[in-house]
Design an enzyme around this catalytic site. Structure first.
Site, PDB file in Angstrom:
ATOM      1  N   ARG A   1      -7.018  11.264  -6.319  1.00  0.00           N
ATOM      2  CA  ARG A   1      -7.965  10.495  -6.397  1.00  0.00           C
ATOM      3  C   ARG A   1      -9.360  11.210  -6.031  1.00  0.00           C
ATOM      4  NH1 ARG A   1     -10.690   7.455  -6.001  1.00  0.00           N
ATOM      5  NH2 ARG A   1     -11.102   6.410  -4.004  1.00  0.00           N
TER       6      ARG A   1
ATOM      7  N   ARG B   1       0.886  -1.262  -0.121  1.00  0.00           N
ATOM      8  CA  ARG B   1       0.074   0.029   0.019  1.00  0.00           C
ATOM      9  C   ARG B   1       0.942   1.313   0.029  1.00  0.00           C
ATOM     10  NH1 ARG B   1      -4.816  -1.902   3.568  1.00  0.00           N
ATOM     11  NH2 ARG B   1      -5.981  -3.165   2.008  1.00  0.00           N
TER      12      ARG B   1
ATOM     13  N   TYR C   1     -14.412 -12.675  -0.588  1.00  0.00           N
ATOM     14  CA  TYR C   1     -14.994 -11.322  -0.865  1.00  0.00           C
ATOM     15  C   TYR C   1     -16.510 -11.377  -1.827  1.00  0.00           C
ATOM     16  CZ  TYR C   1     -11.695  -7.996   0.514  1.00  0.00           C
ATOM     17  OH  TYR C   1     -10.828  -7.052   1.380  1.00  0.00           O
TER      18      TYR C   1
ATOM     19  N   ARG D   1      -3.001   6.151   0.636  1.00  0.00           N
ATOM     20  CA  ARG D   1      -4.102   7.196   1.140  1.00  0.00           C
ATOM     21  C   ARG D   1      -3.377   7.943   2.295  1.00  0.00           C
ATOM     22  NH1 ARG D   1      -7.665   2.191   3.150  1.00  0.00           N
ATOM     23  NH2 ARG D   1      -5.318   1.702   3.678  1.00  0.00           N
TER      24      ARG D   1
ATOM     25  N   ASP E   1      -6.555  -2.769  -7.839  1.00  0.00           N
ATOM     26  CA  ASP E   1      -7.137  -3.614  -6.579  1.00  0.00           C
ATOM     27  C   ASP E   1      -7.486  -4.983  -6.981  1.00  0.00           C
ATOM     28  OD1 ASP E   1      -9.879  -4.144  -4.875  1.00  0.00           O
ATOM     29  OD2 ASP E   1      -9.043  -2.489  -4.123  1.00  0.00           O
TER      30      ASP E   1
END
Length: 363
Positions: A46, A33, A160, A37, A82
């Site tokens: 973003r 990552r 998921y 963020r 992703d």
């Protein structure tokens, strides 16, 4: 699929050498990552975009992949994407819900729902945007560091697709393993086949290493892991290598990261991957003892250690390097960076790895 020629010459191959088990002057380091963020410039890039629209824009993926490299002397870049683009390629709809995370509008509920999935996936048609992002980024990196491609592993994606999003127990997905083992294997096989083609396509597009994320391994016990995760993890390594050879593409190092799967480290070390990634819950010496000399290890500082003062981060890194040794080793965190982390502390982590490993190698 033929790889576009004319990529810039690689200037820093430390990460690839460590992955292949060759000697390095310093221990290479990157962060899961790392395109993310915790960077204000990431938030700005973003902000205007839907998450998956960002994933589908090669230009934006390239920019987000390069942002951390402008700040830190990392030894590898990982393409911004992703793991859930694979279920999307199978025809499932996934939306990013603010404050909740990725959400499937219609998760798989019954075995019959498997019929709704595409049984044959043309990865170039469905996931070509990832390949374009990789090619663009590989050129834009100008050979500074290698570019890593990745995919989620079958069990993690299956969980998921059935849970419809994140879950603390994975009870819905695990109930399939116990109630519908045949259907579970059918779904896992379909996923493994698509992932294999997807990873081969990433190499054709310019990826120089590949990481498979079995992020939900910790929800399985040893027996379920043996039945429903490991065989597909093995098949993917074999399938990717076979197809790369057939297509005359470079055999790139592959990394398996199965979070919380200590019980399977020995098996993972023999699953056909050059590198075994580790989460932060295992001692370096113990991981070495279980995996043996044939693989490179990657990891495993607790991401939360980056909340510590910078001097403390340096001490923790030194201890980690002493535990793993500086060779056949790639420094990383034991999971991804969190959004509220201070970029300066990430920088302190990267620099500490370089400084301490150089020092240890000299003495």
């Amino acid at each position: 699929i033929h790889s576009p020629k004319g990529f810039p010459k690689l200037k820093n191959d430390t990460f690839l050498r460590a992955a292949r088990g060759e000697e390095t002057e310093h221990t290479p380091v990157w962060c899961m990552r790392q395109a993310g963020r915790y960077l204000p410039e990431f938030q700005e890039t973003r902000a205007a975009q839907d998450f998956f629209a960002t994933c589908r824009s090669p230009k934006l993926c390239c920019e987000l992949t390069l942002q951390p490299l402008r700040r830190f002397p990392l030894d590898a870049a990982i393409i911004f994407s992703d793991i859930l683009v694979v279920p999307q390629a199978l025809g499932m709809e996934v939306v990013m819900v603010p404050g909740k995370g990725p959400t499937f509008t219609e998760p798989l509920k019954e075995v019959e729902d498997l019929m709704k999935l595409r049984q044959k996936v043309d990865v170039t048609a469905e996931l070509g945007y990832v390949f374009q992002a990789i090619t663009l980024t590989r050129h834009s990196l100008e050979g500074r560091v290698p570019l890593i491609g990745f995919s989620g592993a079958p069990w993690t994606l299956m969980s998921y697709m059935i849970e419809g999003g994140g879950s603390n127990t994975m009870a819905k997905a695990k109930s399939w393993l116990y109630r519908h083992p045949e259907a579970s294997h059918r779904l896992l096989r379909l996923l493994a086949d698509v992932i294999t083609d997807y990873l081969v396509g990433q190499v054709a597009a310019g990826a120089q290493a590949l990481q498979l994320f079995e992020s939900h391994a910790g929800h399985l016990g040893p027996e379920q892991f043996q039945d429903f995760a490991l065989p597909y993890i093995r098949d993917i390594a074999q399938g990717v290598k076979r197809k790369l050879k057939e297509e005359g593409l470079p055999l790139v190092p592959m990394i398996i990261f199965a979070k919380d799967a200590h019980y399977a480290l020995r098996d993972l070390a023999h699953a056909g991957y050059e590198v075994v990634g580790l989460d932060w819950t295992i001692r370096p010496q113990e991981a070495r003892a279980q995996t043996g000399k044939g693989v490179t290890l990657q990891g495993n500082l607790d991401p939360c250690a980056l909340y510590a003062p910078k001097e403390k981060i340096g001490e923790l890194v030194k201890k980690m390097l002493e535990g793993f040794g500086t060779q056949r080793y790639i420094a990383n965190l034991g999971h991804g960076l969190y959004p509220d982390m201070n970029p300066e502390h990430v920088g302190a982590f990267v620099e500490a790895v370089h400084a301490h490993s150089r020092h240890i190698n000299k003495h």
